[in-house]
Design a protein around this motif. Structure first.
Motif: not given
Length: 184
Positions: A35, A180-181
């Protein structure tokens, strides 16, 4: 108050889940790196679009200026999105730092002598009473029966509880799995 038998069960459960927790932690760290790299890439792309848009705005052509304005707008949005990844990462680092600070304050208070020990004991007592009251409230509220509400979904009649459970399983858990944070 937990007995020694309950404590040993908790410790055994912790030992059984430690390898799984380590895998999850490794996966989260890997995803956070991805990310972070995505944020850098989007920022770079945004600044490139800004530069192209600025260059096109300098032309004498109305089409060039219009395209330049559009590219600058897209570049500004992409740059803002890329920088937001960095902002979120900074907030995460501040949270970790504040938790560490709180831990060190507790340790400092504990080592300050009898007054510090008394303050920590008072805090622990308040926390214990709060936890006990919350557990009692949850136990009494979950023992009450709630009326069954039937809902029609696509021609099928289901209970409200079944619908809520299906939504939780399908949407919330899938979203958590696909997130996906790294922010929970």
């Amino acid at each position: 108050m937990a007995s020694i038998g309950e404590l040993s069960v908790v410790i055994r459960a912790d030992d059984q889940f430690t390898p799984t927790l380590k895998k999850v932690n490794t996966s989260l760290r890997t995803n956070m790196a991805a990310v972070r790299q995505l944020g850098y890439g989007v920022t770079y792309l945004g600044t490139s679009f800004l530069a192209m848009g600025f260059a096109l705005k300098q032309t004498n052509s109305a089409l060039g200026q219009s395209v330049g304005n559009t590219l600058m707008m897209v570049g500004a949005i992409a740059t803002a999105i890329g920088q937001s990844f960095q902002f979120i990462a900074a907030i995460g680092k501040m949270v970790v730092a504040l938790r560490t600070l709180a831990t060190w304050q507790i340790i400092t208070r504990a080592l300050s002598g009898p007054w510090g020990w008394a303050a920590l004991a008072g805090g622990a007592a308040v926390a214990g009473v709060t936890i006990a009251a919350t557990n009692q409230k949850v136990a009494t509220s979950s023992s009450k029966t709630t009326p069954t509400v039937n809902v029609t979904v696509m021609g099928s009649v289901v209970t409200e509880n079944q619908l809520a459970e299906t939504i939780r399983k399908k949407f919330v858990i899938d979203q958590q799995r696909n997130s996906t944070s790294g922010i929970k």
